[in-house]
Design an enzyme around this catalytic site. Structure first.
Site, PDB file in Angstrom:
ATOM      1  N   HIS A 176      16.606  45.999 109.454  1.00  0.00           N
ATOM      2  CA  HIS A 176      17.734  45.915 108.534  1.00  0.00           C
ATOM      3  C   HIS A 176      18.808  46.874 109.005  1.00  0.00           C
ATOM      4  CE1 HIS A 176      19.737  48.134 105.154  1.00  0.00           C
ATOM      5  NE2 HIS A 176      20.145  46.909 104.879  1.00  0.00           N
ATOM      6  N   ASN A 236      23.140  48.016 107.934  1.00  0.00           N
ATOM      7  CA  ASN A 236      24.293  47.828 107.058  1.00  0.00           C
ATOM      8  C   ASN A 236      25.327  48.901 107.368  1.00  0.00           C
ATOM      9  OD1 ASN A 236      25.393  49.010 104.131  1.00  0.00           O
ATOM     10  ND2 ASN A 236      25.597  46.796 104.372  1.00  0.00           N
ATOM     11  N   VAL A 237      26.573  48.495 107.493  1.00  0.00           N
ATOM     12  CA  VAL A 237      27.685  49.452 107.565  1.00  0.00           C
ATOM     13  C   VAL A 237      28.767  48.963 106.623  1.00  0.00           C
ATOM     14  CG1 VAL A 237      27.302  50.471 109.842  1.00  0.00           C
ATOM     15  CG2 VAL A 237      28.466  48.279 109.685  1.00  0.00           C
ATOM     16  N   GLY A 256      28.963  39.092  92.948  1.00  0.00           N
ATOM     17  CA  GLY A 256      28.930  38.646  94.330  1.00  0.00           C
ATOM     18  C   GLY A 256      28.232  37.307  94.476  1.00  0.00           C
ATOM     19  N   ARG A 257      28.233  36.811  95.694  1.00  0.00           N
ATOM     20  CA  ARG A 257      27.644  35.507  95.971  1.00  0.00           C
ATOM     21  C   ARG A 257      26.133  35.655  96.102  1.00  0.00           C
ATOM     22  NH1 ARG A 257      26.640  32.184 100.627  1.00  0.00           N
ATOM     23  NH2 ARG A 257      27.017  29.975 100.162  1.00  0.00           N
TER      24      ARG A 257
END
Length: 303
Positions: free
Chosen positions: A108, A110-111, A261-262
């Site tokens: 995983h 994330n930025v 959010g989606r």
């Protein structure tokens, strides 16, 4: 906050998504990323990319989003009440890779960048992100490589950065109800703004750029390792822990759902198949027991 700064962050993030997808596709002779572009009613949108049923990756999702709104959700303001009643922009790249082979770890990364504004008051902004590794049948060589690369991402920014964000990762990706870490950690940082915009942006880029350097060599080493039904069943059982963390504890999941959010893009992080077994424990001295005994608790992998 200047408009050109925001544009530079967006340009970098979209390029990062492109580079990661292109690199992962080199492992796949037939499967490709499917792109789904979407818009959010309150503001912004994104492009979700998912590769499914590949020869190496059972499911790989790499998402870019840039959304805006008139107020931040409770998950963002609970510990920072000064953010209430502010308009916001949030953009980032988030990815989760679920390989077929149980000897290839799940990964995983994330930025992200957040900005909150209110008329007549200074803009509040920060960067966050990181990457972490979740093996099922771990190899010390792979874990050391992962953390060595994480340290290299941090070194230009100070000797204390890797130990600080490695510790934060161990504490964040921890399943309290199981008393175990989700995997072997990596980096996690949030609310980063004390270095000034340019330096903070540079650090976020360094973390994003080092993800492939950390993960691709591990995939290359392990993707052709023979495995059978036993290894597959253990992989599916351990994937259940991944689901538990993402649905119970993960702040990104909560932020996405609470901010409208989606849903499909937010829950892209979940594996396509997972199992739960009642009160299951591994056989003593088995390869499965090794994961619990030696890897699912914080430790200094580089010394």
């Amino acid at each position: 906050m200047k408009a050109e700064d925001i544009a530079a962050v967006q340009l970098y993030l979209m390029g990062l998504q492109d580079r990661i997808c292109a690199q992962l596709e080199t492992f796949e002779p037939h499967a490709h990323f499917y792109e789904d572009r979407w818009e959010r009613a309150e503001g912004g949108g994104g492009r979700s990319r998912v590769l499914a049923n590949g020869s190496v990756f059972e499911q790989a999702g790499v998402n870019f989003s840039h959304v805006s709104g008139f107020s931040l959700p409770p998950s963002a303001t609970a510990k920072r009440p000064e953010l209430a009643d502010r308009q916001f922009q949030a953009m980032g790249v988030s990815l989760v890779i679920h390989p077929n082979n149980p000897y290839v770890p799940t990964s995983h990364a994330n930025v992200r960048f957040f900005m909150a504004e209110k008329a007549g008051e200074p803009t509040i902004w920060w960067f966050g992100g990181g990457f972490d590794l979740t093996p099922f049948y771990p190899f010390k060589e792979d874990v050391v490589h992962w953390h060595t690369t994480a340290r290299q991402a941090c070194e230009p920014f100070g000797r204390d950065v890797y130990p600080q964000y490695k510790k934060w990762c161990d504490e964040y990706f921890y399943l309290k109800h199981r008393d175990e870490t989700r995997g072997v950690g990596g980096l996690f940082f949030d609310d980063l703004n004390e270095w000034g915009f340019e330096q903070c942006f540079a650090f976020m880029q360094s973390v994003g750029n080092h993800y492939l350097e950390a993960y691709v060599p591990i995939v290359t080493r392990r993707k052709d390792t023979p495995f059978g039904e036993r290894e597959r069943n253990f992989q599916l059982y351990r994937r259940g822990r991944y689901v538990e963390f993402n649905l119970v504890f993960d702040r990104g999941t909560l932020f996405g759902l609470q901010s409208g959010g989606r849903t499909e893009s937010i829950l892209m992080s979940l594996p396509p198949v997972a199992h739960w077994r009642y009160n299951w424990v591994p056989e003593p001295d088995s390869p499965e027991a090794l994961l619990y005994q030696e890897y699912l608790h914080p430790q200094d992998w580089l010394n």
